[in-house]
Design a protein around this motif. Sequence first.
Motif, PDB file in Angstrom:
ATOM      1  N   HIS A   1       0.856  -1.193   0.000  1.00  0.00           N
ATOM      2  CA  HIS A   1       0.000   0.000   0.000  1.00  0.00           C
ATOM      3  C   HIS A   1       0.890   1.240   0.000  1.00  0.00           C
ATOM      4  N   PRO A   2       0.536   2.263  -0.785  1.00  0.00           N
ATOM      5  CA  PRO A   2       1.365   3.476  -0.865  1.00  0.00           C
ATOM      6  C   PRO A   2       1.581   4.183   0.481  1.00  0.00           C
ATOM      7  N   GLU A   3       0.666   3.987   1.422  1.00  0.00           N
ATOM      8  CA  GLU A   3       0.783   4.648   2.729  1.00  0.00           C
ATOM      9  C   GLU A   3       1.381   3.750   3.809  1.00  0.00           C
ATOM     10  N   PHE A   4       1.728   2.515   3.447  1.00  0.00           N
ATOM     11  CA  PHE A   4       2.194   1.550   4.447  1.00  0.00           C
ATOM     12  C   PHE A   4       3.375   2.074   5.258  1.00  0.00           C
ATOM     13  N   ASN A   5       4.422   2.533   4.592  1.00  0.00           N
ATOM     14  CA  ASN A   5       5.621   2.983   5.309  1.00  0.00           C
ATOM     15  C   ASN A   5       5.341   4.164   6.220  1.00  0.00           C
ATOM     16  N   ASP A   6       4.514   5.100   5.758  1.00  0.00           N
ATOM     17  CA  ASP A   6       4.176   6.253   6.592  1.00  0.00           C
ATOM     18  C   ASP A   6       3.407   5.826   7.841  1.00  0.00           C
ATOM     19  N   ILE A   7       2.429   4.957   7.654  1.00  0.00           N
ATOM     20  CA  ILE A   7       1.606   4.498   8.785  1.00  0.00           C
ATOM     21  C   ILE A   7       2.455   3.672   9.746  1.00  0.00           C
ATOM     22  N   LYS A   8       3.262   2.777   9.215  1.00  0.00           N
ATOM     23  CA  LYS A   8       4.115   1.930  10.059  1.00  0.00           C
ATOM     24  C   LYS A   8       5.086   2.791  10.864  1.00  0.00           C
ATOM     25  N   SER A   9       5.625   3.813  10.238  1.00  0.00           N
ATOM     26  CA  SER A   9       6.537   4.730  10.924  1.00  0.00           C
ATOM     27  C   SER A   9       5.795   5.499  12.012  1.00  0.00           C
ATOM     28  N   TRP A  10       4.572   5.915  11.723  1.00  0.00           N
ATOM     29  CA  TRP A  10       3.777   6.692  12.668  1.00  0.00           C
ATOM     30  C   TRP A  10       3.400   5.872  13.904  1.00  0.00           C
ATOM     31  N   VAL A  11       2.909   4.633  13.692  1.00  0.00           N
ATOM     32  CA  VAL A  11       2.464   3.830  14.845  1.00  0.00           C
ATOM     33  C   VAL A  11       3.636   3.179  15.575  1.00  0.00           C
ATOM     34  N   GLY A  12       4.773   3.078  14.906  1.00  0.00           N
ATOM     35  CA  GLY A  12       5.944   2.468  15.522  1.00  0.00           C
ATOM     36  C   GLY A  12       6.084   1.007  15.161  1.00  0.00           C
ATOM     37  N   LYS A  13       7.288   0.546  15.179  1.00  0.00           N
ATOM     38  CA  LYS A  13       7.581  -0.838  14.787  1.00  0.00           C
ATOM     39  C   LYS A  13       6.994  -1.858  15.753  1.00  0.00           C
ATOM     40  N   LYS A  14       6.835  -1.468  17.017  1.00  0.00           N
ATOM     41  CA  LYS A  14       6.339  -2.407  18.028  1.00  0.00           C
ATOM     42  C   LYS A  14       4.817  -2.516  18.053  1.00  0.00           C
ATOM     43  N   TYR A  15       4.096  -1.613  17.364  1.00  0.00           N
ATOM     44  CA  TYR A  15       2.633  -1.645  17.414  1.00  0.00           C
ATOM     45  C   TYR A  15       2.103  -2.873  16.689  1.00  0.00           C
ATOM     46  N   ASP A  16       1.335  -3.663  17.403  1.00  0.00           N
ATOM     47  CA  ASP A  16       0.689  -4.845  16.833  1.00  0.00           C
ATOM     48  C   ASP A  16      -0.795  -4.766  17.176  1.00  0.00           C
ATOM     49  N   PRO A  17      -1.653  -4.596  16.159  1.00  0.00           N
ATOM     50  CA  PRO A  17      -3.085  -4.448  16.440  1.00  0.00           C
ATOM     51  C   PRO A  17      -3.725  -5.688  17.072  1.00  0.00           C
ATOM     52  N   GLU A  18      -3.053  -6.829  16.980  1.00  0.00           N
ATOM     53  CA  GLU A  18      -3.598  -8.069  17.543  1.00  0.00           C
ATOM     54  C   GLU A  18      -3.226  -8.278  19.011  1.00  0.00           C
ATOM     55  N   THR A  19      -2.268  -7.514  19.504  1.00  0.00           N
ATOM     56  CA  THR A  19      -1.790  -7.691  20.872  1.00  0.00           C
ATOM     57  C   THR A  19      -2.842  -7.272  21.890  1.00  0.00           C
ATOM     58  N   PHE A  20      -2.990  -8.091  22.914  1.00  0.00           N
ATOM     59  CA  PHE A  20      -3.843  -7.745  24.049  1.00  0.00           C
ATOM     60  C   PHE A  20      -3.101  -8.158  25.308  1.00  0.00           C
ATOM     61  N   ASP A  21      -2.643  -7.201  26.065  1.00  0.00           N
ATOM     62  CA  ASP A  21      -1.864  -7.459  27.275  1.00  0.00           C
ATOM     63  C   ASP A  21      -2.709  -7.097  28.497  1.00  0.00           C
ATOM     64  N   ILE A  22      -3.339  -8.091  29.056  1.00  0.00           N
ATOM     65  CA  ILE A  22      -4.261  -7.869  30.171  1.00  0.00           C
ATOM     66  C   ILE A  22      -3.544  -7.304  31.399  1.00  0.00           C
ATOM     67  N   PHE A  23      -2.286  -7.688  31.605  1.00  0.00           N
ATOM     68  CA  PHE A  23      -1.540  -7.181  32.758  1.00  0.00           C
ATOM     69  C   PHE A  23      -1.233  -5.684  32.589  1.00  0.00           C
ATOM     70  N   LYS A  24      -0.873  -5.296  31.379  1.00  0.00           N
ATOM     71  CA  LYS A  24      -0.602  -3.890  31.081  1.00  0.00           C
ATOM     72  C   LYS A  24      -1.881  -3.055  31.243  1.00  0.00           C
ATOM     73  N   ILE A  25      -2.992  -3.597  30.783  1.00  0.00           N
ATOM     74  CA  ILE A  25      -4.281  -2.905  30.889  1.00  0.00           C
ATOM     75  C   ILE A  25      -4.667  -2.701  32.356  1.00  0.00           C
ATOM     76  N   ASN A  26      -4.535  -3.752  33.139  1.00  0.00           N
ATOM     77  CA  ASN A  26      -4.897  -3.639  34.558  1.00  0.00           C
ATOM     78  C   ASN A  26      -3.960  -2.690  35.305  1.00  0.00           C
ATOM     79  N   LYS A  27      -2.705  -2.645  34.899  1.00  0.00           N
ATOM     80  CA  LYS A  27      -1.763  -1.700  35.505  1.00  0.00           C
ATOM     81  C   LYS A  27      -2.206  -0.264  35.205  1.00  0.00           C
ATOM     82  N   LYS A  28      -2.614  -0.014  33.953  1.00  0.00           N
ATOM     83  CA  LYS A  28      -3.092   1.320  33.579  1.00  0.00           C
ATOM     84  C   LYS A  28      -4.391   1.652  34.315  1.00  0.00           C
TER      85      LYS A  28
END
Length: 86
Positions: free
Chosen positions: A40-67
């Motif tokens: 996709h023409p916007e892939f690199n821009d979006i990936k750079s914006w959200v960061g390399k570590k961003y994974d839309p499938e990740t769900f960290d219940i411990f991190k959520i409860n800490k927040k």
Amino acid sequence: MDSNNKYPICISGEGNCPPEDCGGIHGFYYMLEILKDTKHPEFNDIKSWVGKKYDPETFDIFKINKKMKRVKSRIKEYSLDKYMSS
């Protein structure tokens, strides 16, 4: 309910939350479509914006409860009760 836990706590969920300023729910879904297509023409821009570590499938219940615990303590800290006199 477990009497040893302080509520509220998250007990289940799925997927990562949308990043800030992604354009609301429609922008989030558009972003997800772009991230699925490395050509996709916007892939690199979006990936750079959200960061390399961003994974839309990740769900960290411990991190959520800490927040949630931090939010709860802030609410308690700024509660109007301590400013009101009887």
